[in-house]
Design an enzyme around this catalytic site. Structure first.
Site, PDB file in Angstrom:
ATOM      1  N   ARG A   1       0.835   9.418  -9.945  1.00 33.04           N
ATOM      2  CA  ARG A   1       0.544   8.316  -8.631  1.00 33.04           C
ATOM      3  C   ARG A   1       0.787   6.537  -9.629  1.00 33.04           C
ATOM      4  NH1 ARG A   1      -3.567   7.904  -5.097  1.00 33.04           N
ATOM      5  NH2 ARG A   1      -3.824   5.366  -5.864  1.00 33.04           N
TER       6      ARG A   1
ATOM      7  N   ASP B   1       0.917  -1.102  -0.191  1.00 32.92           N
ATOM      8  CA  ASP B   1       0.439  -0.281  -0.012  1.00 32.92           C
ATOM      9  C   ASP B   1       0.757   1.408   0.134  1.00 32.92           C
ATOM     10  OD1 ASP B   1      -1.846   0.930  -0.450  1.00 32.92           O
ATOM     11  OD2 ASP B   1      -2.759   0.713   2.177  1.00 32.92           O
ATOM     12  N   GLY B   2       0.116   1.785  -0.673  1.00 31.33           N
ATOM     13  CA  GLY B   2       0.755   3.574  -0.714  1.00 31.33           C
ATOM     14  C   GLY B   2       1.475   3.642  -1.239  1.00 31.33           C
TER      15      GLY B   2
ATOM     16  N   ARG C   1       0.957  -5.671   5.962  1.00 29.56           N
ATOM     17  CA  ARG C   1       0.622  -4.637   5.450  1.00 29.56           C
ATOM     18  C   ARG C   1       1.309  -2.907   5.538  1.00 29.56           C
ATOM     19  NH1 ARG C   1      -5.422  -2.872   3.923  1.00 29.56           N
ATOM     20  NH2 ARG C   1      -5.122  -1.649   2.569  1.00 29.56           N
TER      21      ARG C   1
ATOM     22  N   ASN D   1     -10.147  -3.082  -7.684  1.00 31.83           N
ATOM     23  CA  ASN D   1      -9.109  -1.536  -8.147  1.00 31.83           C
ATOM     24  C   ASN D   1      -9.718  -1.417  -9.827  1.00 31.83           C
ATOM     25  OD1 ASN D   1      -6.362  -3.008  -6.755  1.00 31.83           O
ATOM     26  ND2 ASN D   1      -7.219  -1.199  -6.068  1.00 31.83           N
TER      27      ASN D   1
ATOM     28  N   GLU E   1       0.697 -14.257  10.995  1.00 34.65           N
ATOM     29  CA  GLU E   1       0.645 -13.200  12.113  1.00 34.65           C
ATOM     30  C   GLU E   1       1.030 -12.055  11.267  1.00 34.65           C
ATOM     31  OE1 GLU E   1       1.288 -12.990  15.469  1.00 34.65           O
ATOM     32  OE2 GLU E   1       1.020 -15.115  15.274  1.00 34.65           O
TER      33      GLU E   1
END
Ligand code: FPP
Length: 238
Positions: free
Chosen positions: A29, A16-17, A184, A64, A203
């Protein structure tokens, strides 16, 4: 004596990001996604060198498609380029590729390059690299249920014999062990419809780093954090 560090066999990543990384630099972007794609390739090598056996990345979700057409196109073109240009590198590094997700909605040329890369890497015995494209966990489960229902209808299976393993075996990740660790990036703490069946006992590790800034040191940090967790799979504290 210091305990030996455990390396998770399977690491899954929600990258992400990319957009925020680009915006911060005054870039479009799509430049964030392009940088993100370079980082994926580097992290695959780093994961392999660390002894990780499977790496699964979320490249394009079923949600998306709602992004602007130009961004969808740029992402598809990055994936297209990856599928077309990675064979030599996969051969050199012994990487086995599998695309998870519903491929039928992808452009035919992209489907063909995916099939080609999967076919030509299927006997490689090194790291397994799963790329999720047009992937959603709910959609994957829906497709699995359809496949199971068809087998029951054809008399190949009795409905009473359906086990959890039957379900795992009909998911796109069939044959691949569930992730031990999910990472993430960029501060979000959600699963966003990623591997929801497979992540039941994994985890979870969240970092504020944006994906294009993620590197081997960050991967090491995530593995260190994983080492400080005690996995109990529903059992008691030892
Ligand atoms: C999330 O960032 C990232 C994506 C939706 C796309 C991830 C895809 C790649 C890194 C390319 C994959 C390439 C290969 C070779 C597998 P975002 O756009 O949601 O960022 P934002 O939340 O900051 O807007």
């Amino acid at each position: 004596m210091e305990q030996e560090r455990k390396i998770p066999a399977h690491v899954a990543i929600i990258m992400d990001g990319n957009g925020r990384w680009a915006k911060k630099r005054g870039l479009p972007r799509t430049m964030g996604h392009a940088q993100g794609a370079k980082v994926v390739e580097q992290i695959l090598e780093d994961a392999d060198h660390m002894g990780i056996k499977y790496l699964t990345v979320y490249a394009f979700s079923t949600e998306n498609w709602s992004r602007p057409g130009s961004e969808v196109k740029a992402l598809m073109n990055l994936l297209r380029t990856y599928m077309k240009t990675s064979l030599a590198k996969c051969a050199k590094n012994n990487v086995r590729i599998r695309v998870i997700g519903d491929k039928t909605r992808l452009d035919e040329d992209l489907q063909a390059s995916i099939a080609n890369l999967e076919e030509n890497t299927k006997n490689n015995t090194g790291i397994g690299f799963q790329i999720a494209i047009n992937y959603g966990a709910r959609d994957e489960m829906r497709r699995a249920v359809q496949k199971i229902a068809a087998e029951v209808k054809e008399g190949k299976m009795d409905a009473r014999d359906i086990t959890e393993q039957t379900i795992s075996d009909h998911l796109d990740t069939a044959g691949i062990p569930d992730p031990d660790l999910l990472i993430r990036t960029c501060g979000e703490e959600r699963l966003s419809n990623f591997l929801m069946w497979q992540l039941s006992y994994s985890e979870l590790y969240f970092t504020d780093k944006a994906w294009p800034d993620f590197d081997k040191a960050e991967l090491e940090k995530a593995v260190d954090a994983y080492n400080h967790r005690e996995r109990r799979f529903g059992g008691l504290v030892s």
